[in-house]
Design an enzyme around this catalytic site. Structure first.
Site, short mmCIF file in Angstrom:
data_model
loop_
_atom_site.label_atom_id
_atom_site.label_comp_id
_atom_site.label_asym_id
_atom_site.label_seq_id
_atom_site.Cartn_x
_atom_site.Cartn_y
_atom_site.Cartn_z
N HIS A 307 0.69 -0.75 -0.17
CA HIS A 307 0.13 -0.18 0.08
C HIS A 307 0.83 1.82 0.09
O HIS A 307 1.99 1.21 0.93
CB HIS A 307 -1.27 -0.06 1.23
CG HIS A 307 -2.09 1.17 1.03
ND1 HIS A 307 -2.12 2.75 1.16
CD2 HIS A 307 -3.47 0.53 0.42
CE1 HIS A 307 -2.82 2.88 0.93
NE2 HIS A 307 -4.14 2.13 1.04
N ASP A 365 -7.64 -5.52 0.06
CA ASP A 365 -9.11 -6.04 -0.28
C ASP A 365 -8.38 -7.88 -0.44
O ASP A 365 -8.42 -8.71 -1.42
CB ASP A 365 -7.95 -5.31 -2.31
CG ASP A 365 -8.89 -3.76 -2.04
OD1 ASP A 365 -9.79 -4.17 -2.23
OD2 ASP A 365 -7.98 -3.42 -2.77
N1 ACO Z 1 3.89 -7.28 -4.62
C1 ACO Z 1 5.69 -7.60 -4.94
N2 ACO Z 1 6.39 -6.46 -5.00
C2 ACO Z 1 5.81 -5.11 -4.94
C3 ACO Z 1 4.19 -5.40 -4.31
C4 ACO Z 1 3.56 -6.88 -5.12
N3 ACO Z 1 2.58 -6.68 -4.20
N4 ACO Z 1 4.22 -3.78 -3.93
C5 ACO Z 1 5.06 -3.56 -3.83
N5 ACO Z 1 5.76 -4.05 -4.49
C6 ACO Z 1 7.91 -4.27 -3.99
C7 ACO Z 1 7.90 -3.28 -5.47
O1 ACO Z 1 8.53 -3.61 -6.86
C8 ACO Z 1 8.31 -2.23 -4.83
O2 ACO Z 1 10.03 -2.73 -5.34
P1 ACO Z 1 11.81 -2.41 -5.07
O3 ACO Z 1 11.45 -0.82 -4.03
O4 ACO Z 1 12.37 -2.55 -5.10
O5 ACO Z 1 11.01 -1.13 -6.56
C9 ACO Z 1 8.20 -1.72 -3.40
O6 ACO Z 1 8.10 -2.58 -3.43
C10 ACO Z 1 7.29 -0.61 -3.67
O7 ACO Z 1 6.78 -0.72 -4.16
P2 ACO Z 1 5.70 0.79 -4.46
O8 ACO Z 1 5.21 0.27 -6.32
O9 ACO Z 1 7.17 1.85 -5.71
O10 ACO Z 1 4.78 1.12 -3.80
P3 ACO Z 1 4.40 2.03 -4.50
O11 ACO Z 1 3.43 2.68 -3.09
O12 ACO Z 1 3.50 2.79 -5.14
O13 ACO Z 1 2.41 1.17 -4.94
C11 ACO Z 1 0.52 -0.32 -4.46
C12 ACO Z 1 1.71 0.76 -3.95
C13 ACO Z 1 0.29 0.17 -5.99
C14 ACO Z 1 -0.63 -0.67 -3.60
C15 ACO Z 1 1.73 -1.90 -5.16
O14 ACO Z 1 1.30 -2.03 -3.52
C16 ACO Z 1 0.60 -2.74 -5.71
O15 ACO Z 1 1.11 -2.54 -7.00
N6 ACO Z 1 0.02 -3.96 -4.78
C17 ACO Z 1 -0.88 -4.47 -5.48
C18 ACO Z 1 -2.07 -4.29 -6.24
C19 ACO Z 1 -3.19 -3.57 -4.84
O16 ACO Z 1 -3.39 -5.23 -4.05
N7 ACO Z 1 -3.47 -3.14 -4.79
C20 ACO Z 1 -4.30 -2.37 -3.44
C21 ACO Z 1 -4.48 -0.90 -3.09
S1 ACO Z 1 -5.08 -0.61 -1.38
C22 ACO Z 1 -6.40 0.21 -2.55
O17 ACO Z 1 -6.43 0.47 -3.68
C23 ACO Z 1 -7.78 -0.09 -1.96
#
Ligand code: ACO
Length: 430
Positions: A307, A365
């Protein structure tokens, strides 16, 4: 707002004073509104990682501690002691209602549950196999074509009417989208039922059979609605605020919120999460998917994990996990294989260095898909349920913005990296 102090920014040897404002909770902010005028510089923050886009009194999140509060009330207390419509009142009005305020509010919402008959017919213009979110986006936008008497954003009474219509009609629009997709007749709302029960009734009853809403299941759905009601300046809420800043009508603004919610990185994650759990299928395949999630060359991500704000367990996920168990128990669903996969995936991920280092925890979620599936909804409806619940948050945030005397059109700037001026090249010379 009075600044609590100033900080100094030095650019090319020149110093500029920037005011600092203090919130009730959360990080202080540096006011950069005069930065461009005084320095000729913009700030650069794609994805708004360090930007407070507005001031607000509605919802507070402490992502490090895993806290979520609506108007100061912890989500855990609201989920246990309140109900969805009372929470709506709280979000919109700022305080919990007394009994007569609550009764008047519920009456006000309940009187708007029907949708215009011509609007109900307009579903026929859409393909049966449309994604229900496509139908909901269309129908919410279409509200502005049917309810002209509540589109004037400068009239407080019209704003109130539009708010109540949106909260009341969202379940009716959503249930009709579901019924349309499965070829069953639309079911009219039953105003004798509470908000969640009425939605279950419109989705699952048939004119040919008796349908009794199960109280435990409708309470679980009501709690799901509370958990999703608002979440400060997330992508869809910011979309609503941005659309509303141009003074577009509330129905158009909320439909833009539904659109933004649809994406798998936001509200679409619950659908994507259940699909992922089904794809994993059995507990023994969990390590393979954890490996894929860790692999930088694989676009796969663990859906329902991570998140932007929560760097701790999402408090809604805890409540959702409990609700999930309650629903499965009520329905006597034992040994649900998907739940087993979910629990094992969570257990392994929470011990894995990759997830620990990046502070990736289950979000709301993660368990909501399993719960909603058990309630009888297909995965394509999950984001629709989220949209019903979030409508009040979008409205509360939109209303706060419209009523703010400092409100002006939102117009971000950019770092331009394109061509410098060049002369047009005639076709024969390209
Ligand atoms: N699985 C694996 N790796 C992940 C995940 C995941 N679900 N989420 C983040 N990471 C990793 C990224 O690859 C990144 O790694 P790095 O630093 O080595 O490059 C690091 O964790 C940081 O992630 P970001 O994408 O920079 O974080 P951001 O804040 O931009 O994204 C998000 C947040 C979009 C929610 C992301 O965690 C994601 O895509 N999760 C899966 C989708 C999801 O569950 N979304 C629901 C959010 S809650 C809602 O809307 C109600």
């Amino acid at each position: 707002m009075k600044p609590k102090g100033h900080c100094t920014l030095t650019i090319e040897g020149k110093s500029f004073e920037l005011p600092i404002y203090e919130g009730t909770e959360g990080p202080d902010v540096i006011d950069i509104t005069r930065l461009y005028r005084e320095t000729g510089y913009f700030t650069f923050d794609p994805g708004y990682l360090s930007t407070a886009s507005c001031h607000s009194t509605i919802t507070f999140i402490d992502g490090d501690k895993g806290r979520l509060e609506y108007r100061g009330y912890p989500i855990e207390q609201l989920a246990e002691k309140s109900d969805y419509l009372e929470t709506c009142y709280l979000l919109l009005e700022g305080e919990l209602p007394n009994q007569s305020q609550k009764d008047e509010f519920i009456e006000g919402i309940t009187h708007h549950t029907l949708i215009h008959e011509q609007m109900a017919k307009s579903y026929n213009g859409l393909q049966r196999d449309s994604h229900p979110m496509a139908v909901v986006v269309t129908m919410v936008a279409a509200l502005s074509a049917f309810y002209h008497d509540s589109t004037d954003i400068n009239d407080e009474a019209q704003r109130l009417l539009a708010s109540r219509r949106l909260i009341a009609k969202m379940p009716t629009i959503a249930a009709a989208a579901y019924k349309y997709s499965i070829g069953q007749p639309f079911v009219y709302p039953d105003n004798g039922l509470d908000y969640a029960s009425n939605f279950l009734h419109m989705c699952f009853s048939l004119p040919t059979e008796d349908y009794q809403v199960n109280e435990t299941l409708s309470k679980a759905l009501d709690r799901i609605f509370i958990l999703h009601a608002d979440h400060e300046q997330n992508a869809s809420t910011s979309t609503v605020r941005l659309a509303g800043s141009s003074e577009a009508n509330p129905f158009a603004c909320i439909s833009s919120g539904v659109t933004s919610l649809w994406g798998p990185a936001h509200g679409g994650a619950n659908e994507a999460c259940l699909n992922m759990l089904k794809e994993i299928g059995t507990v023994d395949r969990v390590p393979e998917f954890i490996k894929r999630a860790r692999d930088k060359d694989d676009p796969f991500r663990l859906m329902g994990f991570g998140h932007r704000v929560y760097k701790n367990y999402d408090p809604r996920a805890r409540i959702m996990q409990k609700t999930c168990h309650e629903v499965l128990e009520t329905l006597d669903i034992k040994d649900e294989p998907i739940l087993k996969v979910a629990l094992e995936l969570e257990r392994i991920a929470l011990q894995d260095d990759y997830f620990i280092e990046r502070k990736l925890y289950p979000n709301v979620d993660y368990y909501s898909g399993i719960t909603q599936n058990a309630l009888g909804f297909p995965s394509s409806m999950f984001t629709v349920l989220f949209a019903i619940a979030r409508t009040v948050g979008w409205i509360a945030q939109w209303k706060e913005m419209i009523e703010d005397p400092l409100q002006r059109i939102a117009r971000p700037r950019q770092l331009y990296l394109g061509h410098n001026t060049r002369d047009f090249i005639p076709m024969e010379e390209r």
